[in-house]
Design a protein around this motif. Structure first.
Motif, PDB file in Angstrom:
ATOM      1  N   VAL A  70       0.927  -1.218  -0.099  1.00 55.26           N
ATOM      2  CA  VAL A  70      -0.192  -0.027  -0.056  1.00 55.26           C
ATOM      3  C   VAL A  70       0.872   1.277   0.024  1.00 55.26           C
ATOM      4  O   VAL A  70       1.708   1.411   0.744  1.00 55.26           O
ATOM      5  CB  VAL A  70      -0.836  -0.096   1.214  1.00 55.26           C
ATOM      6  CG1 VAL A  70      -1.782   1.322   1.344  1.00 55.26           C
ATOM      7  CG2 VAL A  70      -2.082  -1.289   1.214  1.00 55.26           C
ATOM      8  N   ARG A  71       0.581   1.980  -0.810  1.00 59.16           N
ATOM      9  CA  ARG A  71       1.438   3.399  -0.876  1.00 59.16           C
ATOM     10  C   ARG A  71       0.401   4.483  -0.752  1.00 59.16           C
ATOM     11  O   ARG A  71      -0.551   4.747  -1.162  1.00 59.16           O
ATOM     12  CB  ARG A  71       1.970   3.743  -2.296  1.00 59.16           C
ATOM     13  CG  ARG A  71       2.607   4.949  -2.315  1.00 59.16           C
ATOM     14  CD  ARG A  71       3.813   4.683  -3.632  1.00 59.16           C
ATOM     15  NE  ARG A  71       3.327   4.525  -4.749  1.00 59.16           N
ATOM     16  CZ  ARG A  71       3.969   3.776  -5.764  1.00 59.16           C
ATOM     17  NH1 ARG A  71       5.267   3.513  -5.528  1.00 59.16           N
ATOM     18  NH2 ARG A  71       3.600   3.624  -6.960  1.00 59.16           N
ATOM     19  N   MET A  72       0.907   5.387   0.320  1.00 61.20           N
ATOM     20  CA  MET A  72      -0.073   6.595   0.539  1.00 61.20           C
ATOM     21  C   MET A  72       0.620   7.690  -0.373  1.00 61.20           C
ATOM     22  O   MET A  72       1.855   8.017  -0.103  1.00 61.20           O
ATOM     23  CB  MET A  72       0.142   7.056   2.018  1.00 61.20           C
ATOM     24  CG  MET A  72      -0.179   5.618   2.992  1.00 61.20           C
ATOM     25  SD  MET A  72      -1.769   5.427   3.780  1.00 61.20           S
ATOM     26  CE  MET A  72      -2.081   6.951   4.335  1.00 61.20           C
ATOM     27  N   CYS A  75       0.971  11.812  -0.971  1.00 60.30           N
ATOM     28  CA  CYS A  75       0.686  13.048  -0.600  1.00 60.30           C
ATOM     29  C   CYS A  75       1.117  13.980  -1.872  1.00 60.30           C
ATOM     30  O   CYS A  75       2.332  13.995  -1.798  1.00 60.30           O
ATOM     31  CB  CYS A  75       0.882  13.299   0.665  1.00 60.30           C
ATOM     32  SG  CYS A  75       0.756  14.814   1.357  1.00 60.30           S
ATOM     33  N   TYR A  76       0.346  15.025  -2.344  1.00 55.62           N
ATOM     34  CA  TYR A  76       0.754  16.000  -3.500  1.00 55.62           C
ATOM     35  C   TYR A  76       0.808  17.191  -2.707  1.00 55.62           C
ATOM     36  O   TYR A  76      -0.601  17.798  -2.722  1.00 55.62           O
ATOM     37  CB  TYR A  76       0.101  15.868  -4.563  1.00 55.62           C
ATOM     38  CG  TYR A  76      -0.012  14.360  -5.198  1.00 55.62           C
ATOM     39  CD1 TYR A  76       1.259  13.854  -5.856  1.00 55.62           C
ATOM     40  CD2 TYR A  76      -0.938  13.410  -5.042  1.00 55.62           C
ATOM     41  CE1 TYR A  76       1.183  12.551  -6.549  1.00 55.62           C
ATOM     42  CE2 TYR A  76      -0.947  12.075  -5.475  1.00 55.62           C
ATOM     43  CZ  TYR A  76       0.174  11.793  -6.073  1.00 55.62           C
ATOM     44  OH  TYR A  76       0.104  10.417  -6.739  1.00 55.62           O
ATOM     45  N   PRO A  77       1.594  17.996  -2.332  1.00 52.04           N
ATOM     46  CA  PRO A  77       1.424  19.336  -1.538  1.00 52.04           C
ATOM     47  C   PRO A  77       1.168  20.223  -2.958  1.00 52.04           C
ATOM     48  O   PRO A  77       1.469  19.848  -4.029  1.00 52.04           O
ATOM     49  CB  PRO A  77       2.957  19.724  -1.092  1.00 52.04           C
ATOM     50  CG  PRO A  77       3.528  18.362  -1.131  1.00 52.04           C
ATOM     51  CD  PRO A  77       3.167  17.548  -2.038  1.00 52.04           C
ATOM     52  N   GLU A  94      -3.761  20.598  -1.204  1.00 47.94           N
ATOM     53  CA  GLU A  94      -2.957  19.178  -1.033  1.00 47.94           C
ATOM     54  C   GLU A  94      -3.752  18.149  -1.638  1.00 47.94           C
ATOM     55  O   GLU A  94      -5.194  18.130  -1.392  1.00 47.94           O
ATOM     56  CB  GLU A  94      -2.607  19.240   0.379  1.00 47.94           C
ATOM     57  CG  GLU A  94      -1.975  17.964   0.671  1.00 47.94           C
ATOM     58  CD  GLU A  94      -1.725  17.703   2.161  1.00 47.94           C
ATOM     59  OE1 GLU A  94      -0.555  18.252   2.566  1.00 47.94           O
ATOM     60  OE2 GLU A  94      -2.735  17.476   2.926  1.00 47.94           O
ATOM     61  N   ARG A  95      -3.382  17.165  -2.253  1.00 46.92           N
ATOM     62  CA  ARG A  95      -4.229  15.870  -2.607  1.00 46.92           C
ATOM     63  C   ARG A  95      -3.745  14.781  -2.067  1.00 46.92           C
ATOM     64  O   ARG A  95      -2.243  14.797  -1.908  1.00 46.92           O
ATOM     65  CB  ARG A  95      -4.261  15.848  -4.220  1.00 46.92           C
ATOM     66  CG  ARG A  95      -4.751  14.745  -4.700  1.00 46.92           C
ATOM     67  CD  ARG A  95      -4.917  14.722  -6.074  1.00 46.92           C
ATOM     68  NE  ARG A  95      -5.424  13.464  -6.496  1.00 46.92           N
ATOM     69  CZ  ARG A  95      -4.908  12.422  -6.923  1.00 46.92           C
ATOM     70  NH1 ARG A  95      -3.349  12.732  -7.081  1.00 46.92           N
ATOM     71  NH2 ARG A  95      -5.137  11.482  -7.333  1.00 46.92           N
ATOM     72  N   MET A  96      -4.386  13.950  -1.685  1.00 43.92           N
ATOM     73  CA  MET A  96      -3.758  12.434  -1.219  1.00 43.92           C
ATOM     74  C   MET A  96      -4.589  11.162  -1.889  1.00 43.92           C
ATOM     75  O   MET A  96      -5.545  11.565  -2.248  1.00 43.92           O
ATOM     76  CB  MET A  96      -4.160  12.637   0.411  1.00 43.92           C
ATOM     77  CG  MET A  96      -3.232  13.423   1.011  1.00 43.92           C
ATOM     78  SD  MET A  96      -3.153  13.077   2.704  1.00 43.92           S
ATOM     79  CE  MET A  96      -4.741  13.826   3.358  1.00 43.92           C
ATOM     80  N   SER A  97      -3.921  10.461  -2.150  1.00 40.86           N
ATOM     81  CA  SER A  97      -4.454   8.998  -2.536  1.00 40.86           C
ATOM     82  C   SER A  97      -3.675   7.870  -1.884  1.00 40.86           C
ATOM     83  O   SER A  97      -2.640   8.112  -1.422  1.00 40.86           O
ATOM     84  CB  SER A  97      -4.248   9.069  -3.903  1.00 40.86           C
ATOM     85  OG  SER A  97      -2.838   8.740  -4.390  1.00 40.86           O
ATOM     86  N   ILE A  98      -4.644   6.662  -1.698  1.00 36.60           N
ATOM     87  CA  ILE A  98      -3.842   5.600  -1.306  1.00 36.60           C
ATOM     88  C   ILE A  98      -3.963   4.429  -2.207  1.00 36.60           C
ATOM     89  O   ILE A  98      -5.108   4.162  -2.725  1.00 36.60           O
ATOM     90  CB  ILE A  98      -4.951   5.041   0.037  1.00 36.60           C
ATOM     91  CG1 ILE A  98      -4.812   6.072   0.984  1.00 36.60           C
ATOM     92  CG2 ILE A  98      -4.221   3.787   0.528  1.00 36.60           C
ATOM     93  CD1 ILE A  98      -5.610   5.906   2.159  1.00 36.60           C
TER      94      ILE A  98
HETATM   95  O1  LIG Z   1      -2.230   9.459  -7.095  1.00 37.22           O
HETATM   96  C1  LIG Z   1      -2.901   8.777  -7.665  1.00 37.22           C
HETATM   97  O2  LIG Z   1      -4.066   8.848  -7.898  1.00 37.22           O
HETATM   98  C2  LIG Z   1      -1.978   7.587  -8.523  1.00 37.22           C
HETATM   99  C3  LIG Z   1      -1.013   7.057  -7.783  1.00 37.22           C
HETATM  100  C4  LIG Z   1      -0.321   6.205  -8.320  1.00 37.22           C
HETATM  101  O3  LIG Z   1      -0.233   6.039  -9.922  1.00 37.22           O
HETATM  102  C5  LIG Z   1       0.536   4.994  -7.836  1.00 37.22           C
HETATM  103  O4  LIG Z   1       0.713   5.162  -6.677  1.00 37.22           O
HETATM  104  O5  LIG Z   1       1.137   4.150  -8.518  1.00 37.22           O
END
Ligand SMILES: O=C(O)CCC(=O)C(=O)O
Ligand SMILES: [Fe+2]
Length: 266
Positions: free
Chosen positions: A120-122, A124-126, A207-211
Motif C-alpha cells: 500500500v502506498r500513501m 501526498c501531493y502538496p 493538497e491532494r492525497m491518494s492511497i
Molecule cells: O495519486 C494517484 O491518483 C495515483 C498514484 C499512482 O499511480 C501510484 O501510486 O502508482
C-alpha cells in the motif's frame, strides 16, 4: 464570509521566524495553566482491530465505553490491515469476474495468488503555485496485477494516457475506488488486458492525497502469458520469468513509462 483584516500569520512567521509576536496574539494565562505530563493521564487509545475481533472485542469495547464517559476523547489505532483486507477482497472478486470474461477458470489466477503480495502506498501531493510546470507522479504503469486507488479528498489529479497521447483526468467519485490493470495482468492475458500509463498532476492551492493498494501474485508464481490465453497460432508476446526476477527487472528500471513491459517483450 470575509476574513478579518489582519496580516497573514504564515507571512509574518516566514518574515520573522516568530521572533516578534504582535501583542494581540499574546496570551499571558498560558504560563499559569497547569499542563500535566503525558504519563498516567494519557488519552485512551482504542485498537480498532481488537474492537472488531470476536475474542477481544469485549475488553476493547469496555475501554471505548470508559473513554467516552471519562474523557469524551480517544485515539483510534488501526493498522492498515482492515483496509488492506477490504481492498484485497475487492481485487480478488474482480479477478474472478475478469477470469470468467476471459474464458479462464478462476483457479488459474487464484492459484497464483495464494499468499499474494500486497503493498500500500500513501501519496501526498502538496500544492504548487507553478503546478502547470511540474508533475506529482511521473508517467508510469503499475507492475502488479490490479491496483485499487482511493482518492482521499475530492481534488482531481490522476490522469490516464490514451492511445492518441492525450491525458484524461479521472474525476474522483465519492465512495468509489479507481481500479487499474497492472503489467502482470497485461502479461498474463498476453496483451488482451491493458496496463496503461498514468500520472498525477498537482493542484495550485490544495493538497491532494491518494492511497494506492497494489495486488500481485505470490512470490512463487511465474510471470508470463497464461497458456490458456494464448490461442493456437497466436504469438506469445512476453517472456516467462519467475516473480523474483520480474521484481528485479522492476527495481532496476527507473520509473519510466512502460519500460518494464518493454523488457518483458519477446
Ligand atoms: O495519486 C494517484 O491518483 C495515483 C498514484 C499512482 O499511480 C501510484 O501510486 O502508482
Ligand atoms: Fe500508479
Amino acid at each position: 464570509m470575509e476574513s478579518l483584516p489582519v496580516p497573514s500569520v504564515q507571512a509574518m512567521v516566514a518574515a520573522t521566524g516568530g521572533a516578534h509576536v504582535p501583542a494581540r496574539y499574546l496570551r499571558p494565562e498560558v504560563a499559569a495553566d497547569a499542563v500535566v505530563s503525558n504519563g498516567e493521564a494519557a488519552m485512551p487509545i482504542i485498537d480498532f482491530e481488537k474492537l472488531l475481533h470476536p475474542d477481544e472485542s469485549r475488553g476493547e469495547s469496555a475501554r471505548l465505553h470508559e473513554a467516552c464517559q471519562e474523557w469524551g476523547f480517544f485515539q483510534v489505532w488501526s493498522t492498515l490491515d482492515a483496509y488492506s483486507a477490504a481492498v484485497k477482497n475487492v481485487a480478488d472478486r474482480l479477478l474472478v469476474i475478469m477470469s470468467k470474461n476471459l474464458g479462464l477458470q478462476p483457479e488459474v489466477i487464484a492459484n497464483k495468488c495464494v499468499d499474494a503480495l500486497q503493498s500500500v502506498r500513501m501519496n501526498c501531493y502538496p500544492p504548487c503555485a507553478q503546478a502547470d510546470k511540474i508533475l506529482g507522479f511521473s508517467p508510469h504503469s503499475d507492475a502488479d496485477l490490479l491496483t485499487i486507488v482511493l482518492q482521499v479528498n475530492e481534488i482531481q489529479g490522476l490522469q490516464v494516457k490514451r492511445d492518441d497521447d492525450t491525458w484524461v483526468p479521472v474525476q474522483p467519485l465519492e465512495g468509489a475506488f479507481i481500479v487499474n490493470v497492472g503489467d502482470v495482468l497485461q502479461i498474463f492475458t498476453n496483451g488482451r488486458y491493458r496496463s496503461v500509463e498514468h500520472r498525477a498532476v498537482v493542484d495550485t492551492e490544495r493538497e491532494r492525497m491518494s492511497i494506492a493498494a497494489f495486488h500481485s501474485p505470490s512470490i512463487h508464481a511465474t510471470i508470463g502469458p497464461l497458456s490458456e490465453l494464448v490461442a493456437d497460432q497466436e504469438m506469445t508476446m512476453y517472456k516467462t520469468v519467475d516473480h523474483e526476477s520480474f521484481l528485479r527487472f522492476l527495481f532496476s528500471a527507473k520509473l519510466d513509462g512502460k519500460s518494464l513491459l518493454q523488457r518483458m517483450k519477446l
